[in-house]
Design an enzyme around this catalytic site. Structure first.
Site, PDB file in Angstrom:
ATOM      1  N   GLU B  60       0.810  -1.222   0.000  1.00  0.00           N
ATOM      2  CA  GLU B  60       0.000   0.000   0.000  1.00  0.00           C
ATOM      3  C   GLU B  60       0.838   1.265   0.000  1.00  0.00           C
ATOM      4  O   GLU B  60       0.468   2.268  -0.619  1.00  0.00           O
ATOM      5  CB  GLU B  60      -0.953   0.018   1.201  1.00  0.00           C
ATOM      6  CG  GLU B  60      -2.121  -0.958   1.089  1.00  0.00           C
ATOM      7  CD  GLU B  60      -1.721  -2.404   1.333  1.00  0.00           C
ATOM      8  OE1 GLU B  60      -0.622  -2.648   1.877  1.00  0.00           O
ATOM      9  OE2 GLU B  60      -2.522  -3.304   0.968  1.00  0.00           O
ATOM     10  N   HIS B 129     -11.167  -4.849   8.156  1.00  0.00           N
ATOM     11  CA  HIS B 129     -11.797  -4.590   6.866  1.00  0.00           C
ATOM     12  C   HIS B 129     -12.973  -3.615   7.000  1.00  0.00           C
ATOM     13  O   HIS B 129     -13.560  -3.227   5.992  1.00  0.00           O
ATOM     14  CB  HIS B 129     -12.334  -5.883   6.242  1.00  0.00           C
ATOM     15  CG  HIS B 129     -11.282  -6.779   5.654  1.00  0.00           C
ATOM     16  ND1 HIS B 129     -10.264  -7.315   6.394  1.00  0.00           N
ATOM     17  CD2 HIS B 129     -11.097  -7.233   4.390  1.00  0.00           C
ATOM     18  CE1 HIS B 129      -9.502  -8.077   5.611  1.00  0.00           C
ATOM     19  NE2 HIS B 129      -9.993  -8.040   4.396  1.00  0.00           N
TER      20      HIS B 129
HETATM   21  C1  LIG Z   1      -1.942  -4.914   4.201  1.00  0.00           C
HETATM   22  C2  LIG Z   1      -2.959  -5.697   3.463  1.00  0.00           C
HETATM   23  N1  LIG Z   1      -3.187  -5.409   2.168  1.00  0.00           N
HETATM   24  C3  LIG Z   1      -4.125  -6.068   1.474  1.00  0.00           C
HETATM   25  C4  LIG Z   1      -4.864  -7.070   2.055  1.00  0.00           C
HETATM   26  C5  LIG Z   1      -5.950  -7.779   1.266  1.00  0.00           C
HETATM   27  N2  LIG Z   1      -5.548  -9.125   0.919  1.00  0.00           N
HETATM   28  C6  LIG Z   1      -5.890 -10.161   1.708  1.00  0.00           C
HETATM   29  S1  LIG Z   1      -5.232 -11.573   1.167  1.00  0.00           S
HETATM   30  C7  LIG Z   1      -4.493 -10.833  -0.149  1.00  0.00           C
HETATM   31  C8  LIG Z   1      -3.672 -11.654  -1.085  1.00  0.00           C
HETATM   32  C9  LIG Z   1      -2.540 -12.311  -0.377  1.00  0.00           C
HETATM   33  O1  LIG Z   1      -1.816 -13.108  -1.253  1.00  0.00           O
HETATM   34  P1  LIG Z   1      -0.653 -14.058  -0.752  1.00  0.00           P
HETATM   35  O2  LIG Z   1       0.261 -13.295   0.145  1.00  0.00           O
HETATM   36  O3  LIG Z   1      -0.053 -14.696  -1.925  1.00  0.00           O
HETATM   37  O4  LIG Z   1      -1.369 -15.115   0.183  1.00  0.00           O
HETATM   38  P2  LIG Z   1      -2.506 -16.146  -0.227  1.00  0.00           P
HETATM   39  O5  LIG Z   1      -3.808 -15.444  -0.058  1.00  0.00           O
HETATM   40  O6  LIG Z   1      -2.241 -16.588  -1.612  1.00  0.00           O
HETATM   41  O7  LIG Z   1      -2.388 -17.259   0.762  1.00  0.00           O
HETATM   42  C10 LIG Z   1      -4.788  -9.489  -0.157  1.00  0.00           C
HETATM   43  C11 LIG Z   1      -4.318  -8.531  -1.180  1.00  0.00           C
HETATM   44  C12 LIG Z   1      -4.592  -7.326   3.412  1.00  0.00           C
HETATM   45  N3  LIG Z   1      -5.270  -8.267   4.075  1.00  0.00           N
HETATM   46  N4  LIG Z   1      -3.641  -6.654   4.087  1.00  0.00           N
END
Ligand SMILES: Cc1ncc(C[n+]2csc(CCOP(=O)(O)OP(=O)(O)O)c2C)c(N)n1
Ligand SMILES: Cc1ncc(C[n+]2csc(CCOP(=O)(O)OP(=O)(O)O)c2C)c(N)n1
Ligand SMILES: [Mg+2]
Ligand SMILES: [Mg+2]
Lengths: 355, 326, 355, 326
Positions: B60, B129
C-alpha cells in the site's frame, strides 16, 4: 540446494586507485568532461564547507554535510540527461547542483525559508526528502509517468546505506522490477547511518546484491572514484532507459558528522576517518588530472577561488531574500483556501498589527 | 438517467473520467482482470488496457507513493486501497507525502490524485476490513476527505475528486455499494468538494452524518417524525475535510440542537471536531448538549457483535431523545 | 561486474515426484511419522471442505480455504518442536492444527466469535493476522525474546507469495539477519495473491533468492511434496535454532478460491487448476504410502471418516458455544477500563433492556 | 532529590527500570553508543550491554513490530522512535497491532511496551521532526498516550508507562528536554496514567494543556493574573488517552470557561475531543465558547516561521480575552 548467506558475489567497479592511477579501463570521457567533473567536485566541497561555517555562525539551520561523497554525487549526476529526474534525500547538494539547482535555493532551504523547496522550478529535481525511503517511491511513480507518456526520462532516487532497511525501499525496487520502470536507485553507502555502521544495518555483504530480490540489475562501484561512478552510472542509465532498473551501490565515506547537530566522536573509532581521507575523491582525481597534464596547482587555486565566489554570491542572494512570513503558509495547503484556513490566516494578520 | 447502484455509479464514473482524460490511470490490488474485490473497476482493464488499469503487488505504501510520483509528473492517478483498514501501511505517503508536497515545494508541485477505499461496517468482514479511519485524515492538512452516501453523490463527487488539483481520499461505504438503485444522470455533473448537502430541512434538531450512516439516519428520522410530530434537519456532510462550517453552523443556529452520527470510534473522531466547531461558533444557540452516536472506543469488533457496536436505530433514537429532553 | 537480473540460481528440493515415486534421497522419517504426516493432511483437507460447506450454508463467515497447500502446511508444522511458535496469516489452518490449535477454535474464529482469537492459550500459535506482512515482525520480536531468554525456540512466520511485496516482510528479514534471530520465514508460494499471479508480484525468478538481500539462507522446496517440505523445514529449523534465519519458499497451488467471497473464474485461465490437481499433495503421498505397503483404500476410508467425525464434533462444540455479546468487547481494550469505556459499556446493557 | 533536566530524568528512569526488571530492554535508531540523538539513553549500553540497549536498522515499522512480538513473549520493550514525525511509518504496528493484540486475542495476549518519541516544535528542526501527532493515537483504542511537562512528571510517568500492561506511547516535548532543571526524587515513585494534574487552581477560567505548552501557559497565566487580577486554573493533562474526564469536567463546572492549548493542528486534534466532551457533559456550566489555541491547519511549517505558527503568548492571551469577553 541451500542458497547460503552471501553466496552471491559482487565485485566493485574501479577505474582509479587511491593515488589517482588508472587501474580499470579508461572510460569514454574527454578532457573537457574530466575537468568539468573535477570542477563540480570542487564546487560541491566549497559549498559544503561554507555551509558548515555558516551554520556554526548561526546564519543557516541544521546542515547535513556531504564532504567525502563528492565523487559519488557529481559522477552520478553528471551522467544524467537534462530530462532525467533526481529524487534526493537531505545530503545531495552535490548531485543537485550538477543537475541545475541553484546554490541560493539550498541556502534558502537550510535557512528554513518557504522558497527552499522550489528546486523543481526549472530543474528536474524534487524537493529534499526527509523521510528515509519515501523518495524511492516518488521516483518509481515519476518513472512510471515517463514510461506512460513515452518520454525518454530516467528517475533516479538517491538514498543512503541506512535507508535500504526501510520498507519503502523494498516496495520501490519491487515495483520498478515488476513494471520495468526507467529508474536507478543510487545508494551512497557512506558506511554510517548517523551512529550505526553499515555492518549493523544489514547482514547482506553488499547492498548491490539486494538487486537479486527484485529481478533487477545490481552493481557496486568505488564511490570515491568519480570516473568509475560516472561510467557506471552512464551504463546504469542506459539500461534504465530501456526499462531495466538498476540498483547502484557507491561505496564511499561520510567524512563529516551526520549533521551539524551530530558528534561523531561519540561512536566512531579513531583512525577510521584518516583511512578514508587517504581515499579522498578530490585528491585522487586531482592527481589523475595533473598526471594527465591538464591540471596544476595554479588552476587549482583559481578554481577554488571561483567556486568560493559563487558560493558567496549565492549566499548573499539568499540572505537578502525577504524572509518568509507566517501568513504565507496558508497559501500552500490547498489550491483554494477553505474558510477555516482563511480565517486562521486572517487571525495572524490582525495579530501582526496588535503585536 | 439510468438506475444504478453506488458501485455501478463509481464504475461508470471511472470509465467516463478515463475516457475524458488520458492522464487518469487506475492502480491497486486486484483491480485489473478481477475488477476489484467489489467490482468497482470491473471491465475497465478490458476497455483501457493494462497500462491504464494496473494490478499492483501487495504494497500500500508503494501504491500511494507511486501515485504521488505520478501525480507530480502530470498524471491523475486513482489508487485503490482494498479496504480502508490497510491505509495504515500507507500513512506516511498519505499524510506526510501526498498531503504535503504542495506545501513542501512552496506551491510549485501538486499531487492531483485520488485514493479510493471501501470502508465502514455491517458486512461481516474479517478484522480490519470495516474500520472507519477517516478521522486520521481530517487531522492531516493538505488531504481532502470525501464520502458519498448515494449513487448520485458518488458520481458527482468522484468526478470532482479526480479533477481536483489536491489529493483526495475518496471513501466508499461498502454496505451501500449494492444497497439500492437510484436514477443517476449519465451526463457529466460535479458536486462541490467541501460542500455539505442538506438532505432534509427541519426545525427542532440537526443530525449531522455522512457516508454509511446516512440511509440509516434517514429511516430513523422518518420514523420519529411520523410517530412524534418532530421536524428534524439532516445534513450529509459529503466532505469531512475541509468541513462545510457554514452549513453546519446555520443549521444548528436554527435548530439549537445537534446529534452527530458516524461509525468511527468516538474519541478523537470527526464528531469531536464538529462538536467543537459548533461550540466555538454557535454556543449560545445551543439549547442542549451535542450528542455523538458513534462506534464505541474499542477496536472494530468481531462480526458476531458488530450490529450492536455500530450506531443503530436504537442508539440514534436514544441520542435524539436525549437532546430533545433539554 | 554487473549482477544481472536473476543471475542467482535456486534449485527446488524434491523428494517425491507427482506420482509419489521417490526421486530425492529418502528423508529420515519412520513409518509412524509418514502415516502421521498423511493423516494430518487428511484432517486438514477434511476441515477445509467442511468449512467451505458451512460457509455456503451461512453457518460460518468468510473462509479462506487452504486446499492444495496441505503438504506445505502440515510438512512444515510437523517439523516444529513444541516450544516453537507459529505466526500465521488467515490461510494456515493446516499448520495451526498440527501445532495444537483446536478445530473449535477455528470455527469460532470464522463465526466471528471473540474467543476465535484465543489460539495462544495452550498452544504456541499467535492469533490469525489479517494485515499482510505484519506477522513477520511479530515473529522477529518473538524470536528476539527467545534468544534474549536463551530458550531454544524458533519463531516461524507464515506468509504468501503476495505478502513478500510488503515493506514489513523486508524489514522483518533484515532484522532477522542483523540480529541472527531464530526465525524461519515460510512462504507458501501458491501462485496467486487473490487475482494477481506470482509473475506480476515480483520480477525475481524465485522468492527463495530474496534471501540474498538479507545475508540469510534461502531455499525453495516443492510445496506439494510433504516429505520434501518436512525434511527441508527440519534443516531450516536446525539452522534457525543456531541463530541462522532461513527463508523457505514452498512452491504450491491454491486449488480453491482466495476466500469464499472470491470467484477465481474471473481471472484464472482454463486448464491451470487441472495441471495442479495432477500434483495434488494428498494424492502423491497416498501413492507413496500404498507403494510402501503401509496404506490402502480401506485405511483411507476409515481415516477420512475419523477426520470427518472430529470436524463434526468440533463444529458442534463451536456452534453450541454461547455467542459473543457486545458488552464483552469493552473488557479487552485495556487491562483496566477507563471511565469512558465503562460508561459506554453500561449504555449497552441499558439498551439491551430497552430493546 | 537531585536537580535534573527532563532528559536527565528520562535517562535516569530508564536506568532504574532496567535495573529493576531484567525484561526491560531498549531498542531504536542510534540509542546505543550514541545514546540517542537527544542522549535519552546515554550510557545505558555501556551499563547494560548490547543485548539490552539495541541499535536498530532504520525501519520504524520493524522497531514497533518487533517490540510487539517481544512484549507478547514476556519482555517489556521500550522502543524509541527518533522523532514522532516518523511514526507514520509504524502506523499499522502502532494502531492495528500493539493497540489491538489484547482485543484480537480475547484478552489472552498482552503487549506491555512503551514507544518513546520526542515531539513538538520550537527547536528549528528539519521538516517532519516537530509534528505533534498525538491526536492520531487518541483515536486508536488500545493505546495509551502520555506526555510529561516537567522532569518530575517525566520520571513518574515513564516508570508507570514501563510497568503498565498496555502499550503506551510516551511523548517527550523536545523543547523542554533541557529547558530547566528541577528537583527530582531519586526514589521510586509512580504517577498515575490517565490522571490529569491541576497545576494551579483558579476560579475564572480553566486552561487545559499538556506537554510542550505547559511552561508557556504557566508564564502567560502568571503574567495575566498579575496584571489583570484574574484567577485561572491550569490543568496539565499528562495523559490524553484515556482522558481524565472527571478533572476536566469538575474544573469547567467551577469556572464555566475553558481554553485548550496544544501544538497539534486544530482540525480533529485532541482539543476537539476535549471540547466535545465538555459540551456533552457540562454544557450548561459554560458561560463562553471553548476556545482552542493550537497549531494552524497547515503542515508544520519551515523553521523561519514556526514561532508564529505555534501557540504563543500572544495567541494564548487572545484566547483568554475572547473567552472572558462573554
Ligand atoms: C496490508 C494488506 N493489504 C491487502 C490485504 C488484502 N488481501 C488479503 S489476502 C491478499 C492476497 C494475499 O496473497 P498471498 O500473500 O499470496 O497469500 P494467499 O492469499 O495466496 O495465501 C490481499 C491482497 C490485506 N489483508 N492486508
Ligand atoms: C523514516 C525516518 N526515520 C528516521 C529518520 C532519522 N534519520 C535521518 S538521517 C538518518 C540516517 C540515514 O542514514 P543513511 O541512509 O545511511 O544516509 P546518510 O545519512 O548516511 O546519508 C536517520 C536515522 C528519518 N529522517 N526518517
Ligand atoms: Mg549512510
Ligand atoms: Mg498466494
Amino acid at each position: 540446494m541451500w542458497l547460503e548467506p552471501n553466496e552471491t558475489i559482487v565485485n566493485k567497479v574501479q577505474v582509479l586507485d587511491e593515488t589517482g592511477k588508472l587501474i580499470g579501463s579508461h572510460p569514454d570521457v574527454n578532457d573537457d568532461e574530466l575537468l568539468a567533473l573535477y570542477k563540480w567536485m570542487v564546487q560541491a566541497r566549497t559549498f559544503d564547507q561554507r555551509a558548515l561555517k555558516l551554520q556554526r555562525q548561526g546564519r543557516i539551520g541544521t546542515y547535513a554535510p556531504m564532504i567525502g561523497q563528492e565523487a559519488a554525487q557529481v559522477g552520478s549526476a553528471f551522467a544524467l540527461k537534462k530530462q532525467d529526474w533526481i529524487y534526493p534525500s537531505y545530503r545531495e547538494v552535490g548531485a543537485c547542483l550538477v543537475h541545475g539547482v541553484s546554490m541560493e535555493n539550498f541556502f534558502l532551504y537550510t535557512m528554513g525559508h518557504i522558497k527552499g523547496g522550489t528546486s523543481a522550478q526549472g530543474t528536474n529535481v524534487f524537493p529534499v526528502q526527509i523521510i528515509i525511503g519515501a523518495q524511492c517511491l516518488h521516483a518509481v511513480g515519476s518513472a512510471w509517468a515517463s514510461k506512460y507518456k513515452d518520454e525518454s526520462s530516467v528517475s533516479v532516487a538517491y538514498i543512503g546505506d541506512g535507508g535500504t532497511s526501510q520498507g519503502d525501499f523494498h516496495e520501490a525496487l519491487n515495483f520498478a522490477g515488476v513494471y520495468k520502470l526507467p529508474t536507478v536507485f543510487f545508494v551512497q553507502n557512506n558506511q554510517w547511518a548517523i551512529s550505526v555502521p553499515r555492518s549493523k544495518q544489514t547482514a547482506s555483504a553488499t547492498i548491490a546484491q539486494k538487486a537479486a530480490a527484485y529481478g533487477i540489475t545490481g552493481i557496486q562501484v568505488d564511490g570515491n572514484d568519480v570516473l568509475a561512478v560516472y561510467s557506471t552510472m552512464k551504463e546504469a542509465l542506459r539500461r534504465a532507459r530501456e526499462g531495466k532498473p538498476v540498483l547502484v551501490e557507491a561505496v564511499t565515506y561520510r567524512q563529516g558528522p551526520h549533521t551539524t547537530a551530530d558528534d561523531p566522536t561519540k561512536y566512531r573509532q579513531n583512525g577510521e576517518l584518516e583511512q578514508w581521507l587517504a581515499k579522498d575523491p578530490l585528491k585522487r582525481m586531482k592527481a589523475f588530472l595533473i598526471e594527465r597534464g591538464i591540471w596544476n596547482e595554479e588552476l587549482e587555486q583559481v578554481e577554488f577561488e571561483t567556486a568560493n565566489d559563487k558560493v558567496t554570491k549565492a549566499f548573499e542572494i539568499a540572505a537578502s531574500t525577504p524572509s518568509s512570513k507566517t501568513v504565507e503558509v496558508f497559501d500552500f495547503v490547498y489550491e483554494q483556501k477553505p474558510s477555516q484556513l482563511a480565517e486562521q490566516q486572517n487571525s495572524i494578520q490582525v495579530e501582526g498589527v496588535v503585536k | 438517467m439510468t438506475a444504478m447502484t453506488m458501485i455501478e455509479a463509481i464504475n461508470f464514473t471511472l470509465k467516463k473520467e478515463m475516457e475524458r482524460d488520458q492522464n487518469v490511470i487506475c492502480l491497486g490490488e486486484d483491480i485489473g482482470k478481477n475488477g476489484g474485490v467489489f467490482r468497482a473497476t470491473d471491465g475497465l482493464q478490458e476497455l483501457f488496457g493494462e497500462n491504464r488499469v494496473v494490478d499492483t503487488p501487495i504494497a500500500e505504501s508503494a501504491i500511494v507513493g507511486a501515485a504521488v510520483g505520478m501525480a507530480t509528473r502530470g498524471l491523475r492517478p486513482v489508487a485503490e486501497i482494498q479496504f480502508l483498514g490497510f491505509i495504515y501501511e500507507a500513512m506516511d505517503q498519505m499524510a506526510a507525502q501526498a498531503s504535503r508536497i504542495r506545501f513542501r515545494s512552496g506551491g510549485t508541485i501538486t499531487a492531483p490524485m485520488v485514493v479510493r477505499a471501501p470502508f465502514g461496517g455491517g458486512v461481516r468482514t474479517p478484522e480490519l476490513h470495516s474500520d472507519s479511519l477517516e478521522g486520521l485524515f481530517l487531522h492531516s492538512p493538505g488531504m481532502k476527505v470525501v464520502m458519498p452516501s448515494s449513487a448520485y453523490d458518488a458520481k458527482g463527487l468522484l468526478a470532482s475528486a479526480i479533477r481536483d488539483n489536491d489529493p483526495v481520499l475518496f471513501l466508499e461505504p461498502m454496505k451501500l455499494y449494492r444497497a439500492f438503485k437510484e436514477e443517476v444522470p449519465e451526463e457529466d455533473y460535479l458536486l462541490g468538494i467541501g460542500k455539505a448537502n442538506i438532505l432534509k430541512e427541519g426545525e427542532d434538531l440537526t443530525i449531522i452524518t455522512y457516508g454509511p450512516t446516512v440511509p440509516l439516519v434517514k429511516n430513523v428520522v422518518a420514523e420519529i417524525e411520523k410517530t412524534q410530530g418532530l421536524s428534524i434537519e439532516i445534513i450529509d456532510l459529503r466532505t469531512i475535510s475541509p468541513l462545510d462550517e457554514e452549513t453546519i453552523l446555520s443549521s444548528v443556529q436554527k435548530t439549537g440542537r445537534a446529534v452527530i452520527v458516524h461509525e468511527a470510534v468516538k474519541a478523537g473522531g470527526p464528531g469531536a471536531e464538529i462538536s467543537a466547531l459548533i461550540n466555538e461558533k454557535a454556543l449560545f444557540h445551543l439549547t442542549a448538549p451535542i450528542i455523538r452516536v458513534t462506534g464505541f472506543d474499542t477496536p472494530y469488533p468481531v462480526p458476531s457483535v458488530e450490529d450492536d457496536w455500530l450506531p443503530n436505530a436504537t442508539r440514534i433514537g436514544q441520542g435524539i431523545r436525549e437532546v430533545l429532553s433539554h
